[in-house]
Every structure is written in structure tokens, then in C-alpha cells.
Motif scaffolding. Structure first.
Motif, PDB file in Angstrom:
ATOM      1  N   ARG A  45       0.824  -1.204   0.000  1.00  0.00           N
ATOM      2  CA  ARG A  45       0.000   0.000   0.000  1.00  0.00           C
ATOM      3  C   ARG A  45       0.862   1.260   0.000  1.00  0.00           C
ATOM      4  O   ARG A  45       0.586   2.209  -0.737  1.00  0.00           O
ATOM      5  N   GLU A  46       1.925   1.238   0.835  1.00  0.00           N
ATOM      6  CA  GLU A  46       2.798   2.413   0.900  1.00  0.00           C
ATOM      7  C   GLU A  46       3.311   2.797  -0.483  1.00  0.00           C
ATOM      8  O   GLU A  46       3.329   3.972  -0.845  1.00  0.00           O
ATOM      9  N   ARG A  76       2.214  -6.909  15.139  1.00  0.00           N
ATOM     10  CA  ARG A  76       1.498  -5.648  14.951  1.00  0.00           C
ATOM     11  C   ARG A  76       1.491  -5.296  13.473  1.00  0.00           C
ATOM     12  O   ARG A  76       2.320  -4.534  12.989  1.00  0.00           O
ATOM     13  N   GLN A  80      -6.950   3.074   6.959  1.00  0.00           N
ATOM     14  CA  GLN A  80      -5.586   2.956   7.467  1.00  0.00           C
ATOM     15  C   GLN A  80      -5.496   3.459   8.906  1.00  0.00           C
ATOM     16  O   GLN A  80      -4.794   2.891   9.738  1.00  0.00           O
ATOM     17  N   LEU A 114      -2.505  11.478  16.822  1.00  0.00           N
ATOM     18  CA  LEU A 114      -1.332  10.802  16.269  1.00  0.00           C
ATOM     19  C   LEU A 114      -1.569   9.305  16.293  1.00  0.00           C
ATOM     20  O   LEU A 114      -2.222   8.791  17.177  1.00  0.00           O
ATOM     21  N   LEU A 115      -0.998   8.610  15.301  1.00  0.00           N
ATOM     22  CA  LEU A 115      -1.101   7.157  15.284  1.00  0.00           C
ATOM     23  C   LEU A 115       0.253   6.569  14.951  1.00  0.00           C
ATOM     24  O   LEU A 115       0.895   7.019  14.028  1.00  0.00           O
ATOM     25  N   LEU A 133       1.367   9.737  22.919  1.00  0.00           N
ATOM     26  CA  LEU A 133       2.223   8.950  22.035  1.00  0.00           C
ATOM     27  C   LEU A 133       3.507   9.713  21.673  1.00  0.00           C
ATOM     28  O   LEU A 133       4.603   9.152  21.658  1.00  0.00           O
ATOM     29  N   GLY A 142       8.193  -0.466  15.045  1.00  0.00           N
ATOM     30  CA  GLY A 142       7.649   0.332  16.133  1.00  0.00           C
ATOM     31  C   GLY A 142       6.824  -0.457  17.133  1.00  0.00           C
ATOM     32  O   GLY A 142       6.357   0.101  18.122  1.00  0.00           O
ATOM     33  N   GLU A 147       8.978   2.633  19.280  1.00  0.00           N
ATOM     34  CA  GLU A 147       8.872   3.650  18.246  1.00  0.00           C
ATOM     35  C   GLU A 147       9.751   4.863  18.558  1.00  0.00           C
ATOM     36  O   GLU A 147       9.777   5.331  19.687  1.00  0.00           O
ATOM     37  N   LEU A 161       7.428   7.770  14.023  1.00  0.00           N
ATOM     38  CA  LEU A 161       6.137   8.434  14.211  1.00  0.00           C
ATOM     39  C   LEU A 161       5.859   9.373  13.036  1.00  0.00           C
ATOM     40  O   LEU A 161       4.760   9.375  12.475  1.00  0.00           O
ATOM     41  N   PHE A 218       7.127   9.197  10.029  1.00  0.00           N
ATOM     42  CA  PHE A 218       6.917   8.350   8.850  1.00  0.00           C
ATOM     43  C   PHE A 218       5.474   7.842   8.809  1.00  0.00           C
ATOM     44  O   PHE A 218       4.825   7.869   7.774  1.00  0.00           O
ATOM     45  N   ASN A 219       4.982   7.380   9.983  1.00  0.00           N
ATOM     46  CA  ASN A 219       3.622   6.849  10.019  1.00  0.00           C
ATOM     47  C   ASN A 219       2.593   7.886   9.609  1.00  0.00           C
ATOM     48  O   ASN A 219       1.654   7.576   8.878  1.00  0.00           O
ATOM     49  N   GLN A 220       2.767   9.115  10.082  1.00  0.00           N
ATOM     50  CA  GLN A 220       1.782  10.144   9.732  1.00  0.00           C
ATOM     51  C   GLN A 220       1.906  10.505   8.260  1.00  0.00           C
ATOM     52  O   GLN A 220       0.909  10.663   7.564  1.00  0.00           O
ATOM     53  N   ILE A 254       3.761   8.934   5.490  1.00  0.00           N
ATOM     54  CA  ILE A 254       3.733   7.943   4.417  1.00  0.00           C
ATOM     55  C   ILE A 254       2.574   6.970   4.592  1.00  0.00           C
ATOM     56  O   ILE A 254       1.917   6.589   3.630  1.00  0.00           O
ATOM     57  N   ASN A 255       2.323   6.558   5.831  1.00  0.00           N
ATOM     58  CA  ASN A 255       1.296   5.565   6.054  1.00  0.00           C
ATOM     59  C   ASN A 255      -0.095   6.190   6.023  1.00  0.00           C
ATOM     60  O   ASN A 255      -0.994   5.711   5.344  1.00  0.00           O
ATOM     61  N   VAL A 268       5.181  16.926  13.030  1.00  0.00           N
ATOM     62  CA  VAL A 268       6.131  16.043  13.717  1.00  0.00           C
ATOM     63  C   VAL A 268       7.547  16.303  13.194  1.00  0.00           C
ATOM     64  O   VAL A 268       8.496  16.441  13.974  1.00  0.00           O
TER      65      VAL A 268
END
Lengths: 423, 305
Positions: free
Chosen positions: A80-81, A190, A381, A422-423, B77, B248, B253, B258, B260-262, B264-265, B275
Motif C-alpha cells: 500500500r505504501e 502488529r 488505514q 497521532l497514530l 504517544l 515500532g 517507536e 512516528l 513516517f507513520n503520519q 507515508i502511512n 512532527v
């Protein structure tokens, strides 16, 4: 004077370069100068399904197009990325996309994929399981042609377990009672596979994660029952030692090594064991995915649908190619070479499927019909990340007291569907 | 002196003026390149961080001021990840400093094959971080790794299944990878110390330890501080090892993961840029503390400065 003298040849050279580039570009796409080149982004299949279907469809197009596959990683999030990075930047080099079932809403909502309408839609969905068509649909429009589907079964060792358990509690008890191989292989790293497991349990308990794109459902009692199952497994001797880092592959490896009497996994596990561990494969039984309580089981539903990119400059050819690539012939190739379950119901009585799933073709079909798909949301997502974050590692769930973690899950998901935090 | 130099331009000759102009023209390409590749992306990140912008929802873009920063800074987080990052940074840099110093002393005193020793020591630093991270991940894998077959290690140990053990492997990989860099920077400081000082100390009866503590360390202080500064800044941005080994999970993490997650993901460019900008500010603060607090002068990373 001198400047002018230099400038003129330079200008000529520049215009010559530009002209040749334009000509080359025109030459590539003009009619009658050879087949249109299409690029097909799809997760790699080790058995060679993609190579074979791509070659066949290119040939069958009668010179209209040739398809070049671009392989994506097998890991759903990594694939997906790569896709979203390209589509987010409006990359025109993607024509056809092998879309994981969970991505339809997100991609359709963002305007990255084209709807299938009229005759195209009719053809793409004929004889396809309704649950699978649902995974390719967003806001009542079809956005992809179903290719292969996938579902999980309970695999067990016939030599150790006389009768397969029907519920998770029974299975955990049975595994705890075994002297050898007393563990259960699941997917609880995870990653997306953990969402698959949790969703199947929540659905089977009688509720669902989302009731709409931005509405969290999660009725309290059934959700807590589902969470308790995960907590119970994680705190039991039936948990594999690598529970919190387990995925489809580690589960298969553990089962093939004879460490576990039970495993929930996709259909590829049977063919893999046949190849890697024939002794284990002989004793490998298939049963329906276990239930949580009195409600029917809701096995996971995976697979790929084929979509046409909105940024493709050859959409007409891309639709034709996607229709061919997702057709019954291709599905037969997929089940033969890679053990991937077809999305067309009528193929299950055929020879090819029965050969790939000896004795359990009917079980696979029933499992797909009964499946409880993962939630659909343009913010999927965020939903899946929030769920994995809240419930991982599995042993953080206390099976005796699930109220706290239930509240946490619900509030985190409510934030996630709104894409906040934030996630 | 300076004051007169500043006043001088009024009286400069036309030759000086044209030389200055030439100097600016020679600098210009470099300045433009720096603006294009550094200033523009940083500025753009700041602009993005002030918006609600998500590539998945292109129509819903709006200016939200500092709201994204509020979201990040009020998030548990973010602070958990800052803490993780600082733990990884402090532990790995501390161990690297000690190991790096030992290796630098060995390299400095090596009697034969000096070039070969220095090259061999540098090999881990030459390996791509992602490749090294995969190598360590395979080594510690619970099913196929060799580490669990070593004596004293339980066979069923799941290294990436626990918080402390995952962090330990990540820090180990970081140390293995960047100790050579530390050693090289320290060696550069070591070679500039006058041998005569040691001889004099030896004549006065100083022990090896006393010579190290009283001569080597004080004279190397600028070099040590520069080495620690570089490594600290690098360690704060730790990404590759974590991304490969745990992605992570198990609360490993770092702030870069963090971000990257916001970005790219989730494709949430607003939050992700906030961030990133915060990481940038943290790095600036760390550099500021080193420069102002400890008096590091990068251009004088040697004794006598």
C-alpha cells in the motif's frame, strides 16, 4: 556578434532535441505502431500466476496491448505504501492495480481509481460471491473487478486431535491438554494480519467494528467476549512463544515444524505443507474457522480486486486488460499455481479447484460465503493502525477484565475514523 | 579592526569591488543549490504543518494555524516516542563513546598494519544501515536466528516480543554500526596530541591511567564533544533499525518512525509535517546545548582551539 553566432546553433540543437523527444513520445502512443504498453502493479505471487496471466492476456488482446507486471511486496502495508506514494503524486505510470480488498474505499474516495459501469460492471461481477463484490464496492459503485479471494480455515493435526474444536475456548482447552504440539498458530504481530484476526473474532461474537465509514459500532458485550478470547490465548500455554511477532509465514513454519496442533491460516498453508513437510501434510485436517460464542463463525476475507488507475493515460485498454486479468481463466491459473481461491462461485465444482483443495473445496466455498469482511472506510488505514496500537501486544489484554481495554479501543477508534490524533 | 573594515566599503577601489562581485558570483550556485535543497523543503514543511491536509481527502484542505502542533504536543504517544528516542540516543552514544575511545587508542598505538586495522574497523560503518538491520534481525529471529542457539540463551527467547529485549537489539545494532565513526573522530583528536607531553609525564612517574586522565582526556575534550555531538544528532533521528526490526511494535517507536507513520502511512501531511518540524527543532536545541553549554566549536575540533 559572437554571442549571436553561438546562440543560433544552440537554439537549433535545443529545438532538435525537443522535437525528437516529442516525436518519440508520439510514436509510442500513435495508432497502429504496435501494442499499447500497460503497467500492472500487483503483489508478487511465488507460484508464477501473475507472469502467466499477464502473458496470456497480452496475447489474447490481439496486439492491442502488452502488459508489464511491476511487483509489489507481499506485505499488505508495504504494498500500500508504494501505491499511495505514487497515486498521491498522480503518477501516470500505473495502469492496472492489484488492489487488496481493504483498500477500495480509501482509493475510490481519494479519486485514484475509476468506477466500473454498465456492461463492464455486469461482466466483472457475474457469478462472483456477493461478499467479494462488496469488497470492491464503495458508495454503491463498483471500483474493481474481483480477482482472487481468500479465507482462513482452521488447520489441525488429525493424529493428535480426534475431532476439530468448534469454538476458540474449546480449541485453547484442547491445546492445553495436549502433551506435545500443544500450541495454536495465529497471526498477532502488529500488522494487518492482527486486524484480520481481531475483526474475525469481533464479527463472530456478534458485532462489528464500524457500522458506517465514520461510525464505530463495537457493541460492548460481544466485543469484550472477543477481546477475552485474545487475552485468554495470550496468557495460555497454548500460545506459541512468538505470538506477538507471528504472521502467516511464521504460523505455517511453526505448524510445519510440528510444534502446533492447531493453526488458523489461509489456504496456501496446505500446499506449502505438502511441499515443505509432507509428513505433517498427511495428518493435516481442515475445519471451519472457530466461533467465539453461540453465534456463527465469521472467517476472514482477503484477496485482490483489479482496479484501473485514474491517472492512467490509456484507461480504455486498461479496463480491457483488467477484465481479462480478473476473468475465470486467470482465476483457474491462480488456484492451480498459487492455491488462491477464485472469486467465481461456479469454479468450486470444477476439477482445478478440487485438485488444489483436496477434500476441502466445499469448506473454502462455505467459508467465503460466511466471511465477515473487515470494515470499509476511506480512513481505513487510521482505523487499522489504531486497532493494532490499542490491542498489541496481545498479552496486554486481561481475559478476566476486558472493560478497560474495551473503552480504550472504542475511544481510539472514534478518534481514528475522524482521522484525528497521532497514530 | 572590525569596525574599520566595516566602514571600508565606501573607499574600496573598483578592483576590490569587482573582486567582491566575482566572489558573490562564484558563491551564487552553491547558495542557490542550498536554498533549493534545504531552505525550500524546510519552509514547505512548515507551511504544510499549518494546514489540515491529507492526500486521501484532497478536497478537505484548510489552514488550521498551530492546531497540528497542539495535537502532537498534547499526545501521549509523542512524548512516549520522545522518551524512547532519548533512551536509545543516550545509551547508544554512551556505549559508543567508551568503545570508540578504546578502538581509537588501539588504532593509534597499532604498531603494524595501521592502514589495514583502520580499514577493518570501519567496515560496519560502510554497510548500509538497512542491510545491517536485516542481518541483526535474522540473527535474533526466534525461529531461524543463530543467537538462540548460543549457550546461556534460552532457545525459545522471542527477542522482538518484549519491550526491553527489542530495544536492546536495536541499540546493539546501532552501536555495532556507528562505533567506527565515533572511533575515527576520536582518533583524529588523538593524533594531534604532542608525544612530548606523555614523555614528560612518564619521566615524572605518571601511570598509564594518570596519563590518560590528565593528558589525553583534557586535550581531547574538543574532539570528544564534536564526536558526541555528531553522533547524538544522528542517534536522535534513529529510523532504519527500528523500521526493519519491529516497525515500532513493543513500544520501540522513535520520533522519526512516528513522523513516517503520519506522512507515508496515513498520508496526513499536516500532522506529519508538524512532527518533522518538531524533530528539526529538537535537533536544533540539542546542537544549541552542545555549542553553548559545552563550548563545542566544530571548526576547532582539536586541542588548542
Amino acid at each position: 556578434m559572437t554571442r549571436r553566432g553561438v546562440a543560433k546553433p544552440l537554439a537549433c540543437l535545443a529545438s532538435a532535441i525537443i522535437a525528437s523527444a516529442v516525436l518519440a513520445a508520439c510514436g509510442g502512443s500513435s495508432e497502429g505502431s504496435g501494442p499499447q504498453e500497460l503497467t500492472f502493479f500487483v503483489a508478487i505471487q511465488p507460484g508464477g500466476t501473475i507472469e502467466e496471466t499477464v502473458a496470456r492476456c497480452s496475447k489474447e488482446s490481439g496486439g492491442k496491448y502488452t502488459i508489464t507486471p511491476e511487483f509489489l511486496p507481499n506485505d499488505a502495508s508495504q504494498a500500500r505504501e508504494q501505491l499511495v506514494r505514487r497515486l498521491g503524486a498522480k503518477d501516470s505510470s500505473i495502469d492496472v492495480i492489484g488492489l487488496d480488498v481493504i483498500l477500495t474505499s480509501e482509493f475510490a474516495n481519494a479519486g485514484w481509481i475509476e468506477p466500473w459501469k454498465g456492461k463492464r460492471k455486469e461482466q466483472a461481477t457475474k457469478d462472483v460471491f456477493p461478499s467479494v463484490v462488496e469488497t470492491a464496492t464503495f458508495e454503491k459503485e463498483l471500483y474493481a473487478a474481483p480477482f482472487n479471494t481468500n479465507t482462513q480455515l482452521l488447520w489441525y493435526r488429525k493424529d493428535l486431535v480426534p475431532k476439530p474444536p468448534q469454538t476458540w475456548d474449546q480449541m485453547i482447552e484442547a491445546a492445553e491438554g495436549l502433551k506435545e504440539a500443544g500450541t495454536i498458530q495465529v497471526q498477532a504481530e502488529r500488522y494487518e494480519g492482527y486486524t484480520v484476526l481481531v475483526n474475525a473474532l469481533i464479527e463472530s461474537a456478534g458485532t462489528e467494528i464500524l457500522s458506517g465509514p465514520e461510525a464505530v459500532d463495537l457493541e460492548q458485550k460481544p466485543t469484550e467476549e472477543a477481546l477475552a478470547v485474545i487475552g485468554k490465548l495470550a496468557h495460555s500455554s497454548a500460545a506459541a512463544p512468538n505470538l506477538s511477532t507471528s504472521n502467516e509465514d511464521s504460523a505455517r513454519l511453526g505448524f510445519e515444524a510440528g510444534e502446533s496442533a492447531f493453526m488458523v491460516n489461509y489456504t496456501f498453508a496446505f500446499a506449502s505443507a505438502k511441499e515443505e513437510a509432507p509428513e505433517i501434510n498427511k495428518e493435516m485436517g481442515a475445519a471451519p474457522f472457530p466461533r467465539v460464542n453461540g453465534n456463527p463463525a465469521k472467517p476472514p476475507l482477503g484477496g485482490f480486486n483489479l482496479a484501473v488507475s485514474s491517472y492512467s493515460s490509456h484507461k480504455k485498454e486498461a479496463f480491457e486488460a483488467a477484465a481479462c486479468l480478473s476473468g475465470e481463466k486467470s482465476e483457474r491459473t491462480a488456484v492451480e499455481l498459487d492455491g488462491l481461491p477464485p472469486s467465481h462461485e461456479n469454479l468450486y465444482s470444477g476439477k482445478v479447484v478440487r485438485k488444489a483443495y483436496p477434500g476441502f473445496a466445499g469448506l473454502v466455498k462455505e467459508s467465503i460465503e460466511a466471511a465477515g469482511p473487515r470494515p470499509t472506510s476511506p480512513a481505513y488505514q487510521d482505523v487499522t493502525s489504531a486497532l493494532q496500537r490499542t490491542l498489541h501486544p496481545p498479552d496486554k489484554i486481561d481475559p478476566e477484565d476486558t472493560e478497560g481495554i474495551y473503552e480504550e479501543l472504542k475511544s481510539n477508534l472514534e478518534e481514528a475514523v475522524k482521522r484525528e490524533g497521532l497514530l | 579592526m572590525e569596525a574599520s573594515a566595516q566602514r571600508a566599503p565606501r573607499k574600496v577601489s573598483s578592483r576590490t569591488r569587482s573582486e567582491r562581485k566575482l566572489a558573490w558570483m562564484l558563491c551564487a550556485p552553491a547558495v542557490l543549490a542550498m536554498l533549493a535543497v534545504t531552505a525550500y523543503p524546510i519552509g514547505y514543511a512548515v507551511v504544510l504543518s499549518l494546514q489540515k491536509i491529507d492526500l486521501r481527502f484532497p478536497e478537505q484542505t484548510e489552514f488550521v494555524g498551530l492546531a497540528n502542533y497542539g495535537t502532537v504536543l498534547s499526545s501521549e504517544l509523542w512524548w512516549t516516542d520522545v522518551f524512547n528516542t532519548v533512551v536509545i540516543m543516550v545509551v547508544s552514544v554512551a556505549i559508543e563513546l567508551v568503545l570508540g575511545m578504546v578502538i581509537a587508542l588501539v588504532m593509534h598505538r597499532a604498531i603494524f598494519a595501521r592502514g589495514a586495522v583502520r580499514t577493518v574497523v570501519l567496515i560496519p560503518y560502510g554497510i548500509i544501515t538497512v542491510v545491517a538491520a536485516f542481518a541483526w534481525q535474522f540473527a535474533f529471529a526466534s525461529d531461524s536466528g543463530f543467537v538462540n542457539n548460543l549457550p546461556l540463551v534460552p532457545d525459545e527467547m522471542n527477542w522482538f516480543g518484549g519491550h526491553i529485549s527489542s530495544l536492546a537489539v536495536i541499540i546493539l545494532a546501532e552501536i555495532w554500526k556507528t562505533t567506527p565513526f565515533m572511533a575515527l573522530l576520536l582518533l583524529a583528536g588523538l593524533v594531534t596530541i604532542d608525544e612530548g607531553l606523555y614523555e614528560a609525564a612518564r619521566v615524572d612517574g605518571a601511570s598509564a591511567w594518570q596519563r590518560f586522565v590528565r593528558i589525553t582526556l583534557p586535550l581531547m575534550k574538543p574532539a570528544i564533544l564534536v564526536a558526541v555531538l555528531f553522533r547524538t544528532l544522528e542517534a536522535f533521528r534513529v529510523f532504519d533499525s527500528i523500521f526493519i526490526m519491529t516497525r515500532g511494535a513493543q513500544n520501540t517507536e522513535s520520533v522519526s518512525i512516528l513522523g513516517f507513520n503520519q506522512l507515508i502511512n496515513r498520508l496526513n501531511l499536516g500532522l506529519g509535517s508538524a512532527v518533522s518540524v518538531l524533530i528539526f527543532l529538537f535537533v536544533l536545541v540539542i546542537a544549541f546545548i552542545f555549542v553553548k553549554g559545552f563550548g563545542v566549536k566544530a571548526e576547532e575540533g582539536r586541542p588548542g582551539g
